[in-house]
Design a protein around this motif. Structure first.
Motif, PDB file in Angstrom:
ATOM      1  N   VAL A  81       0.915  -1.185  -0.495  1.00  0.00           N
ATOM      2  CA  VAL A  81      -0.159  -0.411   0.130  1.00  0.00           C
ATOM      3  C   VAL A  81       1.194   0.845   0.050  1.00  0.00           C
ATOM      4  O   VAL A  81      -0.051   2.486   0.750  1.00  0.00           O
ATOM      5  CB  VAL A  81      -1.337   0.012   1.231  1.00  0.00           C
ATOM      6  N   LEU A  82       2.300   0.998  -0.405  1.00  0.00           N
ATOM      7  CA  LEU A  82       2.923   2.258  -0.780  1.00  0.00           C
ATOM      8  C   LEU A  82       2.704   3.267  -2.043  1.00  0.00           C
ATOM      9  O   LEU A  82       2.346   1.986  -2.732  1.00  0.00           O
ATOM     10  CB  LEU A  82       4.525   2.009  -0.168  1.00  0.00           C
ATOM     11  N   ILE A  83       2.421   3.796  -1.820  1.00  0.00           N
ATOM     12  CA  ILE A  83       2.214   5.077  -3.153  1.00  0.00           C
ATOM     13  C   ILE A  83       3.777   6.035  -3.311  1.00  0.00           C
ATOM     14  O   ILE A  83       3.584   6.805  -2.175  1.00  0.00           O
ATOM     15  CB  ILE A  83       0.991   5.057  -3.327  1.00  0.00           C
ATOM     16  N   PRO A  84       3.666   6.787  -4.175  1.00  0.00           N
ATOM     17  CA  PRO A  84       4.333   8.165  -4.625  1.00  0.00           C
ATOM     18  C   PRO A  84       3.524   9.109  -4.484  1.00  0.00           C
ATOM     19  O   PRO A  84       2.139   8.793  -4.953  1.00  0.00           O
ATOM     20  CB  PRO A  84       5.159   7.767  -6.189  1.00  0.00           C
ATOM     21  N   PRO A  85       3.021  10.515  -4.254  1.00  0.00           N
ATOM     22  CA  PRO A  85       2.783  11.339  -3.826  1.00  0.00           C
ATOM     23  C   PRO A  85       2.224  11.453  -5.622  1.00  0.00           C
ATOM     24  O   PRO A  85       0.939  12.462  -5.581  1.00  0.00           O
ATOM     25  CB  PRO A  85       3.648  12.606  -3.545  1.00  0.00           C
ATOM     26  N   THR A  86       2.865  11.051  -6.713  1.00  0.00           N
ATOM     27  CA  THR A  86       2.218  12.359  -7.534  1.00  0.00           C
ATOM     28  C   THR A  86       1.270  10.176  -8.580  1.00  0.00           C
ATOM     29  O   THR A  86       0.746  10.441  -9.602  1.00  0.00           O
ATOM     30  CB  THR A  86       3.567  11.363  -9.256  1.00  0.00           C
ATOM     31  N   THR A  87       0.923   9.588  -8.149  1.00  0.00           N
ATOM     32  CA  THR A  87      -0.106   8.435  -8.225  1.00  0.00           C
ATOM     33  C   THR A  87      -1.890   9.282  -8.390  1.00  0.00           C
ATOM     34  O   THR A  87      -1.578   9.806  -7.140  1.00  0.00           O
ATOM     35  CB  THR A  87      -0.246   7.539  -6.651  1.00  0.00           C
ATOM     36  N   SER A  88      -2.049   9.450  -9.119  1.00  0.00           N
ATOM     37  CA  SER A  88      -3.059   9.302  -9.802  1.00  0.00           C
ATOM     38  C   SER A  88      -4.071   8.831  -8.320  1.00  0.00           C
ATOM     39  O   SER A  88      -4.165   7.618  -8.026  1.00  0.00           O
ATOM     40  CB  SER A  88      -3.834   9.115 -10.668  1.00  0.00           C
ATOM     41  N   MET A  89      -5.460   9.343  -8.232  1.00  0.00           N
ATOM     42  CA  MET A  89      -6.721   9.535  -7.697  1.00  0.00           C
ATOM     43  C   MET A  89      -7.169   7.603  -7.921  1.00  0.00           C
ATOM     44  O   MET A  89      -6.905   6.778  -7.410  1.00  0.00           O
ATOM     45  CB  MET A  89      -7.877  10.370  -7.108  1.00  0.00           C
ATOM     46  N   GLU A  90      -6.945   7.973  -9.192  1.00  0.00           N
ATOM     47  CA  GLU A  90      -7.576   6.593  -9.710  1.00  0.00           C
ATOM     48  C   GLU A  90      -7.109   5.234  -9.343  1.00  0.00           C
ATOM     49  O   GLU A  90      -7.168   4.110  -9.154  1.00  0.00           O
ATOM     50  CB  GLU A  90      -8.293   6.758 -11.425  1.00  0.00           C
ATOM     51  N   GLN A  91      -5.988   4.987  -9.575  1.00  0.00           N
ATOM     52  CA  GLN A  91      -4.944   4.516  -8.951  1.00  0.00           C
ATOM     53  C   GLN A  91      -5.099   3.717  -8.033  1.00  0.00           C
ATOM     54  O   GLN A  91      -4.363   3.078  -7.049  1.00  0.00           O
ATOM     55  CB  GLN A  91      -2.904   4.454  -9.420  1.00  0.00           C
ATOM     56  N   THR A  92      -4.501   4.928  -7.034  1.00  0.00           N
ATOM     57  CA  THR A  92      -4.714   4.868  -5.203  1.00  0.00           C
ATOM     58  C   THR A  92      -6.197   4.065  -4.736  1.00  0.00           C
ATOM     59  O   THR A  92      -5.880   2.434  -3.895  1.00  0.00           O
ATOM     60  CB  THR A  92      -4.934   5.840  -4.720  1.00  0.00           C
ATOM     61  N   ILE A  93      -7.095   4.225  -5.699  1.00  0.00           N
ATOM     62  CA  ILE A  93      -8.605   3.505  -4.848  1.00  0.00           C
ATOM     63  C   ILE A  93      -8.133   1.977  -5.071  1.00  0.00           C
ATOM     64  O   ILE A  93      -8.433   1.346  -4.622  1.00  0.00           O
ATOM     65  CB  ILE A  93     -10.023   3.706  -6.195  1.00  0.00           C
ATOM     66  N   SER A  94      -7.489   1.897  -6.843  1.00  0.00           N
ATOM     67  CA  SER A  94      -7.122  -0.262  -6.726  1.00  0.00           C
ATOM     68  C   SER A  94      -6.106  -0.073  -5.876  1.00  0.00           C
ATOM     69  O   SER A  94      -6.090  -1.409  -5.873  1.00  0.00           O
ATOM     70  CB  SER A  94      -6.603   0.069  -8.653  1.00  0.00           C
ATOM     71  N   VAL A  95      -5.193   0.630  -5.604  1.00  0.00           N
ATOM     72  CA  VAL A  95      -4.564   0.707  -4.392  1.00  0.00           C
ATOM     73  C   VAL A  95      -4.873  -0.640  -3.117  1.00  0.00           C
ATOM     74  O   VAL A  95      -4.879  -1.541  -2.748  1.00  0.00           O
ATOM     75  CB  VAL A  95      -3.006   0.511  -3.891  1.00  0.00           C
TER      76      VAL A  95
END
Length: 353
Positions: A8-22
């Motif tokens: 569940v680690l993501i960089p700050p540039t990740t989009s909201m759509e990609q974050t939902i998937s994570v």
């Protein structure tokens, strides 16, 4: 601690759509936003996503514009009880674990509420006469005096059970039948209780020599049966195991303020005058973690106090550790202490704080 927190680690540039998937794949209802060095920049939850959508932020919005930049975090030394309290008070399902600003783990509520189980025996000293609590103890052993609707010793027992301990020994001398009749074999609480009986008083440490040879090769927690405390026993045991002393003694800092000016002199010449100084001391809190080798060193029916036993090891340059207690602690030795314990338990005082 969650073993798949890295997912569940993501960089700050990740989009909201990609974050939902994570978040969906991680099944922890959150994602941790970190930089390339794993420094925590923020936390984003399913709730944060929904609030962003209500604000009409698009699914291509960088998650740095949605995340909580000041999340609640904890260190790896934060106790299980403290983590649970934080999560319950804040309504959180997980807390990032941080060391030197970097994410090193993620503690989840689901994981932390799983009750731990420790095979280390707990030895409760319940043989005293309770002389200073007479006449209450004329017909009742002190450990069975009630705080609220439960005896002192039952309150202590419940504290250990809540921490995951299930193997208990109780030492008796004064009115042993009353204690055994109340607690039985422990099945009422889902634990095992055994008894060792002192035919004559053996001091605060002599009953160690009455413990059976069949004890597991593990440190035991030993505690006076008249101490009311919120010590984190899990943390205490971990502390002992980390440093591996012959014995760990719980200590409590106490202050004593001298009500007079203290004079220091050389001969007839005053060299200093301190008005009502305060002195601080560590006192013995009546809770120990004792190694198997110390138990084996006490002979059957040998009379010895714990302080003398511990001092003998200190004199031989053995490592005896101290564990400072900052949590609630009360030694129910005098009538005023018993009344204070009644207040703390019955009226929701510090014992439940």
């Amino acid at each position: 601690m969650s073993h798949n927190w890295q997912d569940v680690l993501i960089p700050p540039t990740t989009s909201m759509e990609q974050t939902i998937s994570v978040i969906d794949k991680g099944a922890m209802q959150l994602a941790l936003v970190v930089d390339e060095h794993l420094a925590l920049l923020g936390v984003v939850t399913d709730g944060d996503i929904r609030r962003a959508l209500i604000r009409h932020q698009g699914l291509d919005t960088p998650i740095s514009k949605v995340m909580n930049k000041a999340p609640l975090v904890a260190t790896e030394n934060t106790s299980r009880n403290k983590l649970l309290s934080l999560m319950n008070n804040k309504g959180l399902g997980a807390i990032p674990i941080i060391s030197e600003g970097k994410v090193i783990g993620l503690e989840t509520l689901q994981h932390i509420i799983k009750k731990p189980s420790y095979d280390n025996p707990v030895f409760l000293m319940a043989g005293g006469f309770g002389t200073r609590l007479k006449p209450l103890t004329d017909n009742c052993p002190k450990p069975l005096l009630k705080l609220g609707d439960k005896p002192i010793l039952e309150t202590i027992l419940n504290s250990f059970i809540a921490s995951g301990f299930h193997q208990f020994y109780i030492s008796t001398h004064y009115m042993p039948e009353a204690i055994q009749n109340h607690f039985g074999d422990g099945s009422k609480w889902g634990v095992k209780i055994h008894y060792v009986h002192e035919q004559k008083p053996l001091g605060t440490g002599g009953s160690l020599g009455l413990l059976p040879d069949s004890l597991p090769d593990l440190p035991i927690i030993m505690m006076n049966g008249d101490v009311l405390t919120k010590i984190d026993f899990e943390q205490l045991l971990n502390y002992h195991n980390q440093y591996a002393p012959i014995c760990t003694m719980c200590v409590r800092e106490e202050e004593y303020k001298i009500p007079y000016g203290v004079v220091e002199a050389e001969g007839s010449k005053i060299i200093s005058l301190v008005e009502k100084p305060t002195h601080k001391y560590f006192i013995n809190a009546g809770v120990y973690v004792v190694s198997r080798s110390m138990i084996n060193a006490v002979n059957k029916n040998q009379r010895v106090d714990m302080t003398d036993l511990i001092e003998s090891y200190i004199a031989n340059k053995e490592f005896v550790a101290m564990f400072p207690v900052h949590e609630y602690w009360l030694d129910i030795g005098k009538m005023v202490d018993f009344y204070q314990a009644q207040k703390d338990v019955m009226q929701g005082g510090k014992f439940y704080g």
